[in-house]
Write a protein that holds these residues in place. Structure first.
Motif, PDB file in Angstrom:
ATOM      1  N   THR A 224       0.847  -1.187   0.000  1.00 20.76           N
ATOM      2  CA  THR A 224       0.000   0.000   0.000  1.00 20.76           C
ATOM      3  C   THR A 224       0.885   1.242   0.000  1.00 20.76           C
ATOM      4  O   THR A 224       2.051   1.188   0.403  1.00 20.76           O
ATOM      5  N   THR A 225       0.322   2.368  -0.444  1.00 18.65           N
ATOM      6  CA  THR A 225       1.122   3.590  -0.571  1.00 18.65           C
ATOM      7  C   THR A 225       0.414   4.758   0.104  1.00 18.65           C
ATOM      8  O   THR A 225      -0.013   5.709  -0.566  1.00 18.65           O
ATOM      9  N   PRO A 226       0.265   4.724   1.426  1.00 18.93           N
ATOM     10  CA  PRO A 226      -0.404   5.847   2.108  1.00 18.93           C
ATOM     11  C   PRO A 226       0.427   7.120   2.147  1.00 18.93           C
ATOM     12  O   PRO A 226      -0.110   8.206   2.333  1.00 18.93           O
ATOM     13  N   VAL A 227       1.748   6.996   1.966  1.00 19.62           N
ATOM     14  CA  VAL A 227       2.638   8.153   1.966  1.00 19.62           C
ATOM     15  C   VAL A 227       3.094   8.417   0.533  1.00 19.62           C
ATOM     16  O   VAL A 227       3.533   7.491  -0.160  1.00 19.62           O
ATOM     17  N   PRO A 228       2.987   9.642   0.036  1.00 22.51           N
ATOM     18  CA  PRO A 228       3.397   9.925  -1.349  1.00 22.51           C
ATOM     19  C   PRO A 228       4.901   9.742  -1.540  1.00 22.51           C
ATOM     20  O   PRO A 228       5.692   9.825  -0.604  1.00 22.51           O
ATOM     21  N   GLY A 229       5.270   9.498  -2.795  1.00 26.57           N
ATOM     22  CA  GLY A 229       6.670   9.246  -3.108  1.00 26.57           C
ATOM     23  C   GLY A 229       7.033   7.799  -2.837  1.00 26.57           C
ATOM     24  O   GLY A 229       6.182   6.938  -2.650  1.00 26.57           O
ATOM     25  N   GLY A 230       8.325   7.517  -2.818  1.00 20.11           N
ATOM     26  CA  GLY A 230       8.779   6.163  -2.520  1.00 20.11           C
ATOM     27  C   GLY A 230       8.455   5.151  -3.600  1.00 20.11           C
ATOM     28  O   GLY A 230       8.266   3.965  -3.307  1.00 20.11           O
ATOM     29  N   ALA A 231       8.411   5.590  -4.869  1.00 18.44           N
ATOM     30  CA  ALA A 231       8.081   4.666  -5.950  1.00 18.44           C
ATOM     31  C   ALA A 231       9.128   3.570  -6.097  1.00 18.44           C
ATOM     32  O   ALA A 231       8.798   2.404  -6.338  1.00 18.44           O
ATOM     33  N   THR A 332      -2.504  15.829   4.610  1.00 19.67           N
ATOM     34  CA  THR A 332      -1.551  16.840   4.167  1.00 19.67           C
ATOM     35  C   THR A 332      -0.611  17.239   5.296  1.00 19.67           C
ATOM     36  O   THR A 332       0.606  17.357   5.110  1.00 19.67           O
ATOM     37  N   GLU A 333      -1.161  17.428   6.484  1.00 12.27           N
ATOM     38  CA  GLU A 333      -0.338  17.765   7.644  1.00 12.27           C
ATOM     39  C   GLU A 333       0.575  16.604   8.023  1.00 12.27           C
ATOM     40  O   GLU A 333       1.738  16.801   8.385  1.00 12.27           O
ATOM     41  N   PHE A 334       0.038  15.382   7.933  1.00 13.46           N
ATOM     42  CA  PHE A 334       0.838  14.201   8.249  1.00 13.46           C
ATOM     43  C   PHE A 334       2.035  14.077   7.309  1.00 13.46           C
ATOM     44  O   PHE A 334       3.159  13.790   7.742  1.00 13.46           O
ATOM     45  N   VAL A 335       1.811  14.293   6.025  1.00 18.22           N
ATOM     46  CA  VAL A 335       2.887  14.157   5.041  1.00 18.22           C
ATOM     47  C   VAL A 335       3.990  15.172   5.319  1.00 18.22           C
ATOM     48  O   VAL A 335       5.187  14.850   5.223  1.00 18.22           O
ATOM     49  N   ILE A 337       4.870  16.480   8.215  1.00 18.02           N
ATOM     50  CA  ILE A 337       5.632  16.052   9.392  1.00 18.02           C
ATOM     51  C   ILE A 337       6.450  14.811   9.079  1.00 18.02           C
ATOM     52  O   ILE A 337       7.616  14.688   9.479  1.00 18.02           O
ATOM     53  N   TRP A 338       5.877  13.868   8.343  1.00 18.24           N
ATOM     54  CA  TRP A 338       6.567  12.623   8.009  1.00 18.24           C
ATOM     55  C   TRP A 338       7.821  12.914   7.187  1.00 18.24           C
ATOM     56  O   TRP A 338       8.890  12.387   7.482  1.00 18.24           O
ATOM     57  N   LYS A 339       7.688  13.743   6.188  1.00 16.69           N
ATOM     58  CA  LYS A 339       8.829  14.049   5.320  1.00 16.69           C
ATOM     59  C   LYS A 339       9.919  14.804   6.074  1.00 16.69           C
ATOM     60  O   LYS A 339      11.115  14.534   5.907  1.00 16.69           O
ATOM     61  N   SER A 340       9.523  15.760   6.923  1.00 16.73           N
ATOM     62  CA  SER A 340      10.514  16.552   7.658  1.00 16.73           C
ATOM     63  C   SER A 340      11.280  15.684   8.656  1.00 16.73           C
ATOM     64  O   SER A 340      12.494  15.807   8.801  1.00 16.73           O
TER      65      SER A 340
END
Length: 343
Positions: A224-231, A332-335, A337-340
């Motif tokens: 599954t791909t709940p977080v964008p990127g990481g292809a 959007t807020e989660f992404v 924080i996750w990326k940072s």
């Protein structure tokens, strides 16, 4: 993952945006995983380029396109191991009983969205017209299969970009009367552990158009791909494992009207339909059951929210999950924080 506790639904404690970790792997299997990846990479790339650069734009029979898509799923070992349709017993999909249980031209598929494999499977079965939705827009954007796959890796968008051509589903159904239209009403991907609030785009449909909720689940769930990127990481997970199991659930058709539950020809077998509701669900927990009796939507106030609730309830029931209050704004807020924190 307690640092992401603010992105857990308060009512269910479900975190729909956290990636699902891969099962622990034995170090001895690493060479085998690497070999599988190396053997599969070139065929997958070749089939993908052949389909998306040539076959998809050619006016050829859909049967040929479906065969190529199934081959594209088979090479990485994605196996369709289980299909259940509400009201149809196992092995009876070819019977007359299943005539109205599966989507046909002019119908709408409202699908869960967890992985790039979702649109690939739906295209291989229904060859639909894909559309993109947003949580605050009733209009949708027509996209290609490749666009739907890329959407699984893209950042969530709270509103359509400026200049995007939007059209209502009612108008789109008239434009493509011979095709099924596939909608991802959650407007973004999740990890499959919860159903997000749905887009109001469904409310633009004609009241007589059938809406089929569809839920897809994978084992293991790390594709599954709940977080964008990481292809690149996702491709490694897909190609390096021997197999991936896919389970599909299709609900009874719904309508954009609280006064329509089921056509009269289907109401006679409504009880039998609830006896086969998916993942061994208790029929007494069904939204169609009240105090042990089967009831419809008659007598209820006809509001758009009740239609969305009905579709969301079926998606949650099919996937054996719960609906959550977190939406695109929270993702959007989660992404961010996750990326940072990952950096």
């Amino acid at each position: 993952m307690e640092k992401y506790s603010q992105f857990r639904d308060k009512g269910t404690a479900i975190a729909p945006f956290l990636p699902i970790p891969s099962p622990p792997a034995n170090v001895l299997w690493t060479p085998i995983h690497a070999l599988l990846f190396a053997l599969r990479l070139f065929p997958v790339l070749s089939i993908s380029l052949f389909y998306f650069l040539l076959l998809e734009i050619l006016p050829i029979p859909t049967t040929i396109k479906k065969c190529v898509l199934w081959l594209l799923l088979a090479v990485p070992g994605v196996w369709w191991v289980d299909l259940q349709v509400d009201g149809v017993k196992r092995g009876r999909l070819s019977d007359k009983q299943a005539a109205g249980a599966l989507p046909n031209a002019g119908d709408i598929v409202a699908s869960s969205f967890t992985s790039p494999l979702d649109p690939l499977y739906l295209a291989g079965i229904f060859c639909p017209v894909f559309v993109r939705t947003w949580p605050g827009a009733k209009g949708v954007q027509v996209i290609t299969l490749w666009g739907a796959i890329c959407m699984a890796f893209s950042r969530p968008q709270l509103a359509p970009p400026a200049g995007t051509k939007l059209v209502e589903l009612k108008q789109l159904s008239k434009r493509y009367p011979d095709s099924i239209i596939c909608v991802f009403p959650e407007s973004t991907t999740t990890n499959g552990r919860g159903i997000l609030p749905l887009s109001p785009a469904i409310l633009t449909l004609d009241p007589t158009t059938k809406i089929y909720p569809v839920n897809l689940r994978y084992t293991p769930g790390d594709i599954t791909t709940p977080v964008p990127g990481g292809a690149a990481t996702w491709v490694w997970k897909l190609l390096s494992k021997p197999t991936h199991q896919m389970r599909v659930r299709i609900a009874r058709p719904l309508y954009n009207s609280t006064s329509i539950d089921t056509p009269k020809t289907e109401k006679a077998s409504a009880v039998d339909m609830d006896m086969d509701m998916g993942y061994e669900t208790n029929i007494w927990d069904s939204p169609h059951m009240r105090n042990g009796l089967h009831v419809g939507w008659e007598g209820k106030e006809e509001t758009g929210q009740k239609v969305l609730d009905r579709v969301g309830e079926d998606l949650a029931r099919l996937g054996r999950v719960k609906r959550v209050g977190l939406g695109l704004k929270e993702k959007t807020e989660f992404v961010k924080i996750w990326k940072s924190r990952r950096r």
